[in-house]
Design a protein around this motif. Sequence first.
Motif, PDB file in Angstrom:
ATOM      1  N   ARG A  52       0.145  -5.522  -3.094  1.00  0.00           N
ATOM      2  CA  ARG A  52       0.625  -6.680  -3.853  1.00  0.00           C
ATOM      3  C   ARG A  52       1.251  -7.711  -2.930  1.00  0.00           C
ATOM      4  N   GLU A  53       2.048  -7.245  -1.943  1.00  0.00           N
ATOM      5  CA  GLU A  53       2.630  -8.165  -0.964  1.00  0.00           C
ATOM      6  C   GLU A  53       1.542  -8.904  -0.197  1.00  0.00           C
ATOM      7  N   LEU A  54       0.534  -8.166   0.231  1.00  0.00           N
ATOM      8  CA  LEU A  54      -0.552  -8.775   0.993  1.00  0.00           C
ATOM      9  C   LEU A  54      -1.290  -9.814   0.167  1.00  0.00           C
ATOM     10  N   ALA A  55      -1.504  -9.506  -1.115  1.00  0.00           N
ATOM     11  CA  ALA A  55      -2.210 -10.450  -1.992  1.00  0.00           C
ATOM     12  C   ALA A  55      -1.401 -11.714  -2.221  1.00  0.00           C
ATOM     13  N   ASP A  56      -0.068 -11.595  -2.202  1.00  0.00           N
ATOM     14  CA  ASP A  56       0.797 -12.744  -2.474  1.00  0.00           C
ATOM     15  C   ASP A  56       1.187 -13.514  -1.215  1.00  0.00           C
ATOM     16  N   ASP A  57       0.713 -13.075  -0.053  1.00  0.00           N
ATOM     17  CA  ASP A  57       1.078 -13.729   1.202  1.00  0.00           C
ATOM     18  C   ASP A  57       0.180 -14.945   1.436  1.00  0.00           C
ATOM     19  N   PRO A  58       0.700 -16.169   1.323  1.00  0.00           N
ATOM     20  CA  PRO A  58      -0.152 -17.357   1.452  1.00  0.00           C
ATOM     21  C   PRO A  58      -0.612 -17.627   2.876  1.00  0.00           C
ATOM     22  N   THR A  59       0.026 -17.007   3.866  1.00  0.00           N
ATOM     23  CA  THR A  59      -0.318 -17.278   5.264  1.00  0.00           C
ATOM     24  C   THR A  59      -1.195 -16.198   5.887  1.00  0.00           C
ATOM     25  N   ALA A  60      -1.426 -15.104   5.163  1.00  0.00           N
ATOM     26  CA  ALA A  60      -2.255 -13.995   5.655  1.00  0.00           C
ATOM     27  C   ALA A  60      -1.760 -13.483   7.004  1.00  0.00           C
ATOM     28  N   SER A  61      -0.438 -13.404   7.159  1.00  0.00           N
ATOM     29  CA  SER A  61       0.117 -13.014   8.462  1.00  0.00           C
ATOM     30  C   SER A  61       0.994 -11.765   8.387  1.00  0.00           C
ATOM     31  N   LEU A  62       1.031 -11.086   7.243  1.00  0.00           N
ATOM     32  CA  LEU A  62       1.926  -9.945   7.101  1.00  0.00           C
ATOM     33  C   LEU A  62       1.596  -8.829   8.082  1.00  0.00           C
ATOM     34  N   HIS A  63       0.305  -8.571   8.315  1.00  0.00           N
ATOM     35  CA  HIS A  63      -0.055  -7.491   9.235  1.00  0.00           C
ATOM     36  C   HIS A  63       0.406  -7.799  10.656  1.00  0.00           C
ATOM     37  N   GLU A  64       0.386  -9.072  11.040  1.00  0.00           N
ATOM     38  CA  GLU A  64       0.899  -9.439  12.361  1.00  0.00           C
ATOM     39  C   GLU A  64       2.399  -9.158  12.456  1.00  0.00           C
ATOM     40  N   LYS A  65       3.131  -9.492  11.388  1.00  0.00           N
ATOM     41  CA  LYS A  65       4.576  -9.264  11.377  1.00  0.00           C
ATOM     42  C   LYS A  65       4.889  -7.777  11.389  1.00  0.00           C
ATOM     43  N   TRP A  66       4.154  -7.004  10.606  1.00  0.00           N
ATOM     44  CA  TRP A  66       4.402  -5.561  10.550  1.00  0.00           C
ATOM     45  C   TRP A  66       4.085  -4.897  11.884  1.00  0.00           C
ATOM     46  N   ALA A  67       2.995  -5.304  12.539  1.00  0.00           N
ATOM     47  CA  ALA A  67       2.642  -4.713  13.833  1.00  0.00           C
ATOM     48  C   ALA A  67       3.712  -5.025  14.878  1.00  0.00           C
ATOM     49  N   ALA A  68       4.257  -6.238  14.822  1.00  0.00           N
ATOM     50  CA  ALA A  68       5.317  -6.605  15.767  1.00  0.00           C
ATOM     51  C   ALA A  68       6.569  -5.753  15.542  1.00  0.00           C
ATOM     52  N   GLU A  69       6.812  -5.367  14.287  1.00  0.00           N
ATOM     53  CA  GLU A  69       8.016  -4.596  13.960  1.00  0.00           C
ATOM     54  C   GLU A  69       7.826  -3.095  14.121  1.00  0.00           C
ATOM     55  N   TYR A  70       6.640  -2.593  13.727  1.00  0.00           N
ATOM     56  CA  TYR A  70       6.455  -1.136  13.662  1.00  0.00           C
ATOM     57  C   TYR A  70       5.515  -0.581  14.724  1.00  0.00           C
ATOM     58  N   GLY A  71       4.813  -1.423  15.455  1.00  0.00           N
ATOM     59  CA  GLY A  71       3.906  -0.935  16.479  1.00  0.00           C
ATOM     60  C   GLY A  71       2.447  -1.070  16.079  1.00  0.00           C
ATOM     61  N   SER A  72       1.569  -0.620  16.970  1.00  0.00           N
ATOM     62  CA  SER A  72       0.133  -0.816  16.768  1.00  0.00           C
ATOM     63  C   SER A  72      -0.503   0.225  15.856  1.00  0.00           C
ATOM     64  N   ALA A  73       0.275   1.171  15.373  1.00  0.00           N
ATOM     65  CA  ALA A  73      -0.185   2.122  14.359  1.00  0.00           C
ATOM     66  C   ALA A  73       1.005   2.397  13.442  1.00  0.00           C
ATOM     67  N   TYR A  74       0.864   2.051  12.193  1.00  0.00           N
ATOM     68  CA  TYR A  74       1.983   2.235  11.258  1.00  0.00           C
ATOM     69  C   TYR A  74       1.438   2.607   9.883  1.00  0.00           C
ATOM     70  N   ARG A  75       2.347   2.995   9.014  1.00  0.00           N
ATOM     71  CA  ARG A  75       1.964   3.453   7.682  1.00  0.00           C
ATOM     72  C   ARG A  75       2.321   2.400   6.645  1.00  0.00           C
ATOM     73  N   MET A  76       1.427   2.190   5.696  1.00  0.00           N
ATOM     74  CA  MET A  76       1.745   1.359   4.539  1.00  0.00           C
ATOM     75  C   MET A  76       1.373   2.127   3.279  1.00  0.00           C
ATOM     76  N   HIS A  77       1.838   1.633   2.143  1.00  0.00           N
ATOM     77  CA  HIS A  77       1.597   2.294   0.870  1.00  0.00           C
ATOM     78  C   HIS A  77       0.417   1.630   0.160  1.00  0.00           C
ATOM     79  N   GLY A  78      -0.513   2.460  -0.317  1.00  0.00           N
ATOM     80  CA  GLY A  78      -1.670   1.967  -1.033  1.00  0.00           C
ATOM     81  C   GLY A  78      -1.536   2.143  -2.528  1.00  0.00           C
ATOM     82  N   ILE A  79      -2.669   2.124  -3.223  1.00  0.00           N
ATOM     83  CA  ILE A  79      -2.692   2.281  -4.672  1.00  0.00           C
ATOM     84  C   ILE A  79      -2.078   3.619  -5.058  1.00  0.00           C
ATOM     85  N   LEU A  80      -1.195   3.606  -6.070  1.00  0.00           N
ATOM     86  CA  LEU A  80      -0.536   4.818  -6.575  1.00  0.00           C
ATOM     87  C   LEU A  80       0.154   5.601  -5.455  1.00  0.00           C
ATOM     88  N   ASN A  81       0.795   4.864  -4.564  1.00  0.00           N
ATOM     89  CA  ASN A  81       1.592   5.433  -3.474  1.00  0.00           C
ATOM     90  C   ASN A  81       0.768   6.266  -2.495  1.00  0.00           C
TER      91      ASN A  81
END
Length: 528
Positions: A52-81
């Motif tokens: 939902r966050e990714l869909a609402d991101d108008p700049t399509a840059s969330l993955h860049e921000k997350w990689a900068a914060e969590y590293g080049s391999a990280y976990r995110m939550h998908g459908i139904l957790n």
Amino acid sequence: MLSLSDFTTPILIVTVSYGACILAVRVYHRLFPPLRFLRGPANSNLLFGNFRELADDPTASLHEKWAAEYGSAYRMHGILNSSVLVLQDAKGMHHLLSHTEDIYQRPESARWNLSRLLGSGVLVTEGEKHRMQRRVMNPAFGPIQVRALTDIFVDKSLELRDYWLKEIQSSDSKTPVIVGAGLSKMTLDVIGLAGFNYEFKALTSDGDELSRAFSSIFGGNQRNFLDLLRIQFAFLRKLPIPANPRIRHAREIMDRIGKQLVTDAKKLAELPEEKDTKSRDLLTLLVRSNMNTSIPEHQRMKDEDVLARHETTSTSTSWAIWVLTQHKDVQAKLREELLTVATDNPSMEELNALPYLDSFVREVLRMCAPIMWVFRTAIKDDVMPLKDPIVDVNGKMHTELHIRKGQQIKLSILAMNKDKKVWGDDAAEFKPERWGKEPEAAHNIPGVWSHLMTFIGGPRACIGWRFSVVEMKALLFTLVRAFEFDLAVPKEEIIFKKGVMAPLARPAAKNLPGHQLPVVLTPVKKDN
């Protein structure tokens, strides 16, 4: 004497126990995913997770921000957790892409959804069938064939130029042109002729019935909530739910005309190549390759598998035009180089000999990859190596990840193309000049073309990347020589459509139709 219940009761108990064990394992894996120790963003939605966050991101840059914060391999939550591993590590990506046939495959839910729209072609198949299809298709997408198709790319680009000239001459000079609509028609016409020797007539008229069928399939979001549930839960696909009537009707048209096209192509393919002077389309070449007697019968493709599919060239060219409106110096420099060519009908070699055009196209496809990410699912347990060690939530460092069967993995294409660790501190800047002196780290990216992930890599790399690059060069060559491009709305009114990513104006911008890119075109004066 034994009664019926003496047999049925134990069977029932065993069945229920087995089902309970399977359910318990699935619940455990859902609540305690194997990569739960990885850092990543918190779950922001119980139903849709971080999507939902990714869909609402108008700049399509969330993955860049997350990689900068969590590293080049990280976990995110998908459908139904569900647990999703997001991968932006060059070594990990190379490992995954090298094993897309035997370990990491397209998720079953995505294959079902694609087959619903496109049938069971090369985009959907896996394993040996996919390898067989690629072996048959490869000869039809080589440089010799793309060279033969370049005239089609250029001719249709000139038609689009004249189409837009006519449009702006019949209106006020400042009336914006919705460039995406014209580009979509032009690339559809190219696919028709170059793909299977068929005239869609999308630019010169409202199109024929096949053109309208393609628009029904690809021209908008056809999903509803029930479709989303069926994509996620296989048991719902078995329910007797009628197909979307518009999609069903479009598929019937595509299948009917497609079978006739294959029949016609077979007739041409049966001719000796020296006598077949008219057919340059990929379908005839593909059918001829498929009919090669050196290919065993069981390895040949079915007729419905050889039909061409839609491309994303129009989206890439929309991005190129958007970039030109934001970098007028780049636009002027590119036009200066293109106007040095004496002909309106360049060959593939002439297009590829233009260094700034080549650098510009590479930079557009780096910064504005139409496909932002791809998904894969592990079909068996694996150990994935990492180039850059990551630190988990407990402070432990990992140089590899233990992947469990069923793990969802998301390759972040756009974020990898803009990774500062790879491209330097100016990775977020549009700089065609970077090409020819790319950083050494870029050479580790496992893409099939130009050290980029835009066309993926490995056995499932985009088979039509040469087709797409040369068609894009032909379009830009023709259009930049003919027009100056200015954005018709403030830059702040542009948002980015997800999925096949494209620059679009907000619906309320200057009362223009939403989800389009409005551009003011000014004809280039001949004496410039």
